[in-house]
Design a protein around this motif. Sequence first.
Motif, mmCIF file in Angstrom:
data_model
loop_
_atom_site.group_PDB
_atom_site.id
_atom_site.type_symbol
_atom_site.label_atom_id
_atom_site.label_comp_id
_atom_site.label_asym_id
_atom_site.label_seq_id
_atom_site.Cartn_x
_atom_site.Cartn_y
_atom_site.Cartn_z
ATOM 1 N N GLY A 119 -16.051 -25.515 -0.957
ATOM 2 C CA GLY A 119 -17.014 -25.825 0.098
ATOM 3 C C GLY A 119 -16.295 -26.354 1.310
ATOM 4 O O GLY A 119 -15.160 -26.818 1.244
ATOM 5 N N GLN A 120 -16.979 -26.261 2.442
ATOM 6 C CA GLN A 120 -16.372 -26.682 3.704
ATOM 7 C C GLN A 120 -17.339 -27.575 4.447
ATOM 8 O O GLN A 120 -18.483 -27.216 4.684
ATOM 9 C CB GLN A 120 -16.036 -25.453 4.569
ATOM 10 C CG GLN A 120 -15.178 -25.782 5.772
ATOM 11 C CD GLN A 120 -14.667 -24.529 6.446
ATOM 12 O OE1 GLN A 120 -15.088 -23.418 6.145
ATOM 13 N NE2 GLN A 120 -13.760 -24.701 7.378
ATOM 14 N N ALA A 121 -16.894 -28.766 4.778
ATOM 15 C CA ALA A 121 -17.772 -29.722 5.471
ATOM 16 C C ALA A 121 -17.957 -29.332 6.919
ATOM 17 O O ALA A 121 -17.085 -28.742 7.540
ATOM 18 C CB ALA A 121 -17.158 -31.127 5.400
ATOM 19 N N ASP A 122 -19.105 -29.686 7.460
ATOM 20 C CA ASP A 122 -19.387 -29.441 8.868
ATOM 21 C C ASP A 122 -18.758 -30.557 9.695
ATOM 22 O O ASP A 122 -19.059 -31.725 9.524
ATOM 23 C CB ASP A 122 -20.907 -29.418 9.086
ATOM 24 C CG ASP A 122 -21.288 -29.004 10.500
ATOM 25 O OD1 ASP A 122 -20.371 -28.628 11.261
ATOM 26 O OD2 ASP A 122 -22.494 -29.069 10.822
ATOM 27 N N ASP A 123 -17.837 -30.162 10.588
ATOM 28 C CA ASP A 123 -17.099 -31.147 11.371
ATOM 29 C C ASP A 123 -17.839 -31.611 12.616
ATOM 30 O O ASP A 123 -17.356 -32.469 13.354
ATOM 31 C CB ASP A 123 -15.735 -30.565 11.808
ATOM 32 C CG ASP A 123 -14.857 -30.302 10.583
ATOM 33 O OD1 ASP A 123 -14.989 -31.032 9.597
ATOM 34 O OD2 ASP A 123 -14.034 -29.377 10.655
ATOM 35 N N ALA A 124 -18.993 -31.040 12.904
ATOM 36 C CA ALA A 124 -19.725 -31.411 14.111
ATOM 37 C C ALA A 124 -20.297 -32.811 13.943
ATOM 38 O O ALA A 124 -20.903 -33.130 12.928
ATOM 39 C CB ALA A 124 -20.852 -30.423 14.367
ATOM 40 N N PRO A 125 -20.136 -33.688 14.928
ATOM 41 C CA PRO A 125 -20.667 -35.048 14.827
ATOM 42 C C PRO A 125 -22.181 -35.029 14.853
ATOM 43 O O PRO A 125 -22.802 -34.258 15.569
ATOM 44 C CB PRO A 125 -20.098 -35.755 16.066
ATOM 45 C CG PRO A 125 -19.721 -34.658 17.013
ATOM 46 C CD PRO A 125 -19.373 -33.480 16.167
ATOM 47 N N GLU A 126 -22.781 -35.931 14.048
ATOM 48 C CA GLU A 126 -24.235 -35.944 13.921
ATOM 49 C C GLU A 126 -24.912 -36.363 15.215
ATOM 50 O O GLU A 126 -26.029 -35.947 15.518
ATOM 51 C CB GLU A 126 -24.646 -36.879 12.777
ATOM 52 C CG GLU A 126 -24.188 -36.383 11.413
ATOM 53 C CD GLU A 126 -24.628 -37.328 10.311
ATOM 54 O OE1 GLU A 126 -25.311 -38.321 10.618
ATOM 55 O OE2 GLU A 126 -24.295 -37.063 9.146
ATOM 56 N N ASP A 127 -24.263 -37.249 15.999
ATOM 57 C CA ASP A 127 -24.884 -37.745 17.216
ATOM 58 C C ASP A 127 -24.520 -36.921 18.442
ATOM 59 O O ASP A 127 -24.656 -37.372 19.571
ATOM 60 C CB ASP A 127 -24.493 -39.207 17.447
ATOM 61 C CG ASP A 127 -22.976 -39.382 17.533
ATOM 62 O OD1 ASP A 127 -22.256 -38.428 17.162
ATOM 63 O OD2 ASP A 127 -22.526 -40.453 17.968
ATOM 64 N N ALA A 128 -23.985 -35.702 18.217
ATOM 65 C CA ALA A 128 -23.602 -34.856 19.340
ATOM 66 C C ALA A 128 -24.837 -34.459 20.145
ATOM 67 O O ALA A 128 -25.889 -34.161 19.590
ATOM 68 C CB ALA A 128 -22.889 -33.601 18.838
ATOM 69 N N GLU A 129 -24.670 -34.464 21.478
ATOM 70 C CA GLU A 129 -25.787 -34.111 22.352
ATOM 71 C C GLU A 129 -26.023 -32.608 22.288
ATOM 72 O O GLU A 129 -25.076 -31.820 22.368
ATOM 73 C CB GLU A 129 -25.443 -34.524 23.784
ATOM 74 C CG GLU A 129 -26.655 -34.636 24.691
ATOM 75 C CD GLU A 129 -26.278 -35.218 26.039
ATOM 76 O OE1 GLU A 129 -26.741 -34.698 27.048
ATOM 77 O OE2 GLU A 129 -25.504 -36.197 26.041
ATOM 78 N N PRO A 130 -27.277 -32.157 22.127
ATOM 79 C CA PRO A 130 -27.538 -30.716 22.036
ATOM 80 C C PRO A 130 -27.169 -30.004 23.333
ATOM 81 O O PRO A 130 -27.405 -30.528 24.430
ATOM 82 C CB PRO A 130 -29.045 -30.648 21.757
ATOM 83 C CG PRO A 130 -29.591 -31.956 22.217
ATOM 84 C CD PRO A 130 -28.501 -32.955 22.004
ATOM 85 N N LEU A 131 -26.596 -28.795 23.194
ATOM 86 C CA LEU A 131 -26.173 -28.029 24.353
ATOM 87 C C LEU A 131 -27.290 -27.102 24.804
ATOM 88 O O LEU A 131 -28.142 -26.696 24.019
ATOM 89 C CB LEU A 131 -24.928 -27.200 24.011
ATOM 90 C CG LEU A 131 -23.682 -27.970 23.591
ATOM 91 C CD1 LEU A 131 -22.607 -27.006 23.136
ATOM 92 C CD2 LEU A 131 -23.162 -28.834 24.739
ATOM 93 N N SER A 132 -27.265 -26.748 26.079
ATOM 94 C CA SER A 132 -28.194 -25.748 26.577
ATOM 95 C C SER A 132 -27.811 -24.382 26.009
ATOM 96 O O SER A 132 -26.701 -24.195 25.502
ATOM 97 C CB SER A 132 -28.159 -25.701 28.101
ATOM 98 O OG SER A 132 -26.885 -25.239 28.538
ATOM 99 N N ALA A 133 -28.745 -23.434 26.110
ATOM 100 C CA ALA A 133 -28.487 -22.096 25.565
ATOM 101 C C ALA A 133 -27.269 -21.464 26.224
ATOM 102 O O ALA A 133 -26.425 -20.855 25.554
ATOM 103 C CB ALA A 133 -29.726 -21.214 25.742
#
Length: 315
Positions: A119-133
Amino acid sequence: MSGGLIALLDDVAAIAKAAAASIDDVGVAASRASAKAVGVVIDDTAVAPRYVTGFTPDRELPVIWKIAKGSLRNKLAFILPAVLLLSQFLPAALSPLLLLGGLYLSYEGAEKVFAALHGQADDAPEDAEPLSAQAQEDQMVSSAVRTDFILSAEIMVIALAEVASQPLLNRALSLIVVALLITALVYGVVALIVKLDDIGLRLSRRRLGVTRALGRGLVRGMPAVMSTLSIVGTAAMLWVGGHILVTRLESFGITAPEHWLQRLTEATTQAAPFASGVAGWLTETVVSALVGLLVGLAVAILIHLLHRHRSAART
């Protein structure tokens, strides 16, 4: 006067024949070079579709087109001049570059195997600000083009090894043909794969029962197709990486691995004379993939140990 004209026409005909022969040489060299790079092409095709997941259907093809243009720019503007200069002024660097490429492919393949098993963990931070499309699209395209640069470099270096004995102009033309063909092939197939579910959905709405069944089968089968493509891509990385390592070590005086592989392949073909070609190819492919996996795992372990040592030193 007529004699001079005939002589001139003869010269023109000779030049035309030479040009035609040169074009033939470029075509043959390009096809041979493309065939040698097929393992990396398979992996490139397997990797690319994941960069267009999450986009709306109307943006999938434009995103693929952006990545394809970036890939072609990588090959023609950056990689092609570099490998041509090396082949012209420092040809001895070709084998070390290929060996490093084989190590990289083996490492990447082994990492994918490890990630699939554990398995591979998701490295994206949980509090990351959502990006526009648009920002998300630009980020995905940029990431895909960076990944493509590594794979494109491997393709061009492997292709160059097949045309290294050609004159400089033929080398350049052959690599340009390879770059165009490979890019069109990879991203044409990627576009088809990405759009297969949409094609299936449209077919499933047709009146004809056979067409509807085919469409539903495409929609239901796409997850399996993507999983299979990922497995094939990983296997291709290990096979190509291992094969490069085995064959290119001979340039450094280490001939035992290639001789051992040749003897094993010959033994397999003799044991199955009714299918000697298939048996020989399977033996070479499986052994090369195992070599790639073992070397890749060793490199991965070494890199992880170095990262851990650096982290401990910082703390």
